[in-house]
Motif scaffolding. Sequence first.
Motif, PDB file in Angstrom:
ATOM      1  N   TYR A  35      44.634 -13.522 110.481  1.00 23.11           N
ATOM      2  CA  TYR A  35      43.302 -13.005 110.145  1.00 23.11           C
ATOM      3  C   TYR A  35      42.511 -14.151 109.546  1.00 23.11           C
ATOM      4  N   ASN A  36      41.220 -14.198 109.856  1.00 22.82           N
ATOM      5  CA  ASN A  36      40.410 -15.280 109.310  1.00 22.82           C
ATOM      6  C   ASN A  36      39.000 -14.788 109.036  1.00 22.82           C
ATOM      7  N   ARG A  37      38.398 -15.382 108.011  1.00 26.96           N
ATOM      8  CA  ARG A  37      37.018 -15.118 107.673  1.00 26.96           C
ATOM      9  C   ARG A  37      36.338 -16.457 107.415  1.00 26.96           C
ATOM     10  N   ASP A  38      35.009 -16.496 107.412  1.00 24.43           N
ATOM     11  CA  ASP A  38      34.318 -17.747 107.127  1.00 24.43           C
ATOM     12  C   ASP A  38      34.829 -18.316 105.806  1.00 24.43           C
ATOM     13  N   PRO A  39      34.981 -19.637 105.718  1.00 19.63           N
ATOM     14  CA  PRO A  39      35.538 -20.216 104.488  1.00 19.63           C
ATOM     15  C   PRO A  39      34.640 -20.144 103.267  1.00 19.63           C
ATOM     16  N   ILE A  40      33.411 -19.649 103.392  1.00 22.49           N
ATOM     17  CA  ILE A  40      32.455 -19.749 102.293  1.00 22.49           C
ATOM     18  C   ILE A  40      32.921 -19.018 101.038  1.00 22.49           C
ATOM     19  N   THR A  41      33.756 -17.983 101.182  1.00 22.01           N
ATOM     20  CA  THR A  41      34.283 -17.297 100.000  1.00 22.01           C
ATOM     21  C   THR A  41      35.653 -17.832  99.586  1.00 22.01           C
ATOM     22  N   MET A  71      36.136  -7.702 101.767  1.00 16.13           N
ATOM     23  CA  MET A  71      35.818  -9.124 101.609  1.00 16.13           C
ATOM     24  C   MET A  71      35.383  -9.736 102.928  1.00 16.13           C
ATOM     25  N   TYR A  72      35.947  -9.270 104.027  1.00 14.45           N
ATOM     26  CA  TYR A  72      35.555  -9.742 105.356  1.00 14.45           C
ATOM     27  C   TYR A  72      34.071  -9.468 105.589  1.00 14.45           C
ATOM     28  N   GLU A  73      33.635  -8.254 105.271  1.00 12.38           N
ATOM     29  CA  GLU A  73      32.230  -7.888 105.467  1.00 12.38           C
ATOM     30  C   GLU A  73      31.324  -8.666 104.507  1.00 12.38           C
ATOM     31  N   PHE A  74      31.724  -8.761 103.243  1.00 20.65           N
ATOM     32  CA  PHE A  74      30.925  -9.505 102.262  1.00 20.65           C
ATOM     33  C   PHE A  74      30.796 -10.965 102.667  1.00 20.65           C
ATOM     34  N   THR A  75      31.893 -11.551 103.124  1.00 12.02           N
ATOM     35  CA  THR A  75      31.882 -12.955 103.538  1.00 12.02           C
ATOM     36  C   THR A  75      30.919 -13.169 104.697  1.00 12.02           C
ATOM     37  N   ALA A  96      35.149  -9.826  91.217  1.00 14.44           N
ATOM     38  CA  ALA A  96      35.088  -9.130  92.507  1.00 14.44           C
ATOM     39  C   ALA A  96      34.854 -10.088  93.662  1.00 14.44           C
ATOM     40  N   ILE A  97      33.915 -11.036  93.502  1.00 17.83           N
ATOM     41  CA  ILE A  97      33.592 -11.909  94.639  1.00 17.83           C
ATOM     42  C   ILE A  97      34.657 -12.978  94.864  1.00 17.83           C
ATOM     43  N   THR A  98      35.539 -13.189  93.892  1.00 16.40           N
ATOM     44  CA  THR A  98      36.647 -14.122  94.107  1.00 16.40           C
ATOM     45  C   THR A  98      37.927 -13.408  94.527  1.00 16.40           C
ATOM     46  N   GLY A  99      37.938 -12.068  94.458  1.00 17.34           N
ATOM     47  CA  GLY A  99      39.088 -11.314  94.936  1.00 17.34           C
ATOM     48  C   GLY A  99      40.039 -10.825  93.878  1.00 17.34           C
ATOM     49  N   ALA A 100      39.697 -11.009  92.602  1.00 19.24           N
ATOM     50  CA  ALA A 100      40.611 -10.589  91.531  1.00 19.24           C
ATOM     51  C   ALA A 100      40.640  -9.079  91.359  1.00 19.24           C
ATOM     52  N   ILE A 101      39.504  -8.409  91.635  1.00 17.08           N
ATOM     53  CA  ILE A 101      39.450  -6.957  91.588  1.00 17.08           C
ATOM     54  C   ILE A 101      38.830  -6.494  92.899  1.00 17.08           C
ATOM     55  N   PRO A 102      39.068  -5.245  93.300  1.00 12.82           N
ATOM     56  CA  PRO A 102      38.530  -4.769  94.583  1.00 12.82           C
ATOM     57  C   PRO A 102      37.002  -4.811  94.612  1.00 12.82           C
ATOM     58  N   LEU A 103      36.462  -5.458  95.626  1.00 15.45           N
ATOM     59  CA  LEU A 103      35.012  -5.573  95.762  1.00 15.45           C
ATOM     60  C   LEU A 103      34.321  -4.215  95.866  1.00 15.45           C
ATOM     61  N   PRO A 104      34.877  -3.234  96.597  1.00 19.84           N
ATOM     62  CA  PRO A 104      34.202  -1.932  96.675  1.00 19.84           C
ATOM     63  C   PRO A 104      34.085  -1.238  95.324  1.00 19.84           C
ATOM     64  N   ASP A 105      35.063  -1.454  94.450  1.00 21.07           N
ATOM     65  CA  ASP A 105      34.986  -0.825  93.138  1.00 21.07           C
ATOM     66  C   ASP A 105      33.781  -1.349  92.368  1.00 21.07           C
TER      67      ASP A 105
END
Length: 406
Positions: free
Chosen positions: A287-293, A339-343, A376-385
């Motif tokens: 799985y891959n997403r843009d590296p910006i995040t 995170m995929y969608e946010f990225t 949230a934006i770094t992935g430590a807690i769920p972004l949807p929350d």
Amino acid sequence: MYDAIIVGARCAGSPTAMLLGRHGCKVLLVDRATFPSDTISTHILWPHGAEILARWGLLGTLAATGAPPICRQMTFDVGPFALRGAIPDANDGMGGFCPRRTVLDSLLLHAAAEAGVEVREGFTVDELLVTGDVVAGIRGHGKNGGPVEEHSRIVIGADGVNSFVARAVRAPEYDVRPIAACCYYSYFSSVRQDDIELYVRDHHAFGGAPTNDDLHLVMVNWPARDFPAVRADIEGHVWRALESAPDFAARLREGRREEKWYGTVGVPGYFRKPYGKGWALVGDSSYNRDPITAQGISDAFIEAEMLATSLSTVWSGACTLEDRLAAHEAERNERVRPMYEFTGHLASLEPPPPEMRALFGALRRNQEATDAFLSAITGAIPLPDFMSDENVGRIMAAARDVELLR
């Protein structure tokens, strides 16, 4: 006969091999590279990734390489103002790291070898061995040797975006996103910078963080459509982008660039089916997403744990490979989708919509909410929350109350 042959020995492959080795499995780990060696990378190990490294007993080893901790007072600059805070929700608030890949990948490879994994560097896989319709091993060669065949219960592709294993098994892709952003990065010395700094502007973004050897990583992103122009004048485009944060640019000018600019046109986003008969994928192969995040390294660690646990469960006789790896795919997708969608939105480098600008303004005088946003934006807690209507509503209401009291 091995339990697993893993192709690719960097941030996904070496941890998967190490964890399987610690479970008592017989593992062969191969990579066409030799180590230490570099690779294009965002470098960032967010605090939740560092927490995993600590769980493996390797965080102290990384810290001992001299990579300074980050995310203990990070900066997320949105233009009119900067949000500053910590990430208390992972690694006990002790932050993450921005290690050179020459350092991190060698550390992980060494840990795999210490776990009893057989490691072959400078080894190229030429083809997968297939019995019937089941992958049963590999055929390959070392730098100075003839063809070698090895057999295993499963072959795991941990060989990145352009995975040989994924191509060979024709792993289906879905929810594919086109390349969104390109980037260039380099390393500067003598820069006044204590923690990671991120700057988001219209149509470009950039940042920097301290790394090994008293150097500072500096990376700049543009829309992928700009790559030909950027490549034709890297230095000019970099400094024009950096000047949109004058203080940051001034501090970089006080330092000195120590290496060339490394760049990439970018990578697409995708999900691949991560398993089949006799094979599995892990890390960017899966799985891959843009590296910006900068989720790649931390995601690789999470997936390594998930896959190693799944295989150990299967080989203990608790369930079938098909059932367990189907559940593994579903769990992966549920975890990474937000995170995929946010990225994807962030990588477009378009101006933030009005509601996001309003949220930034509401965070400005709310340290607890700012820390949660950064978590949230770094992935430590769920972004949807964090981004739920209820939570954002509370933040906006608190901001209005502060304004009324002023």
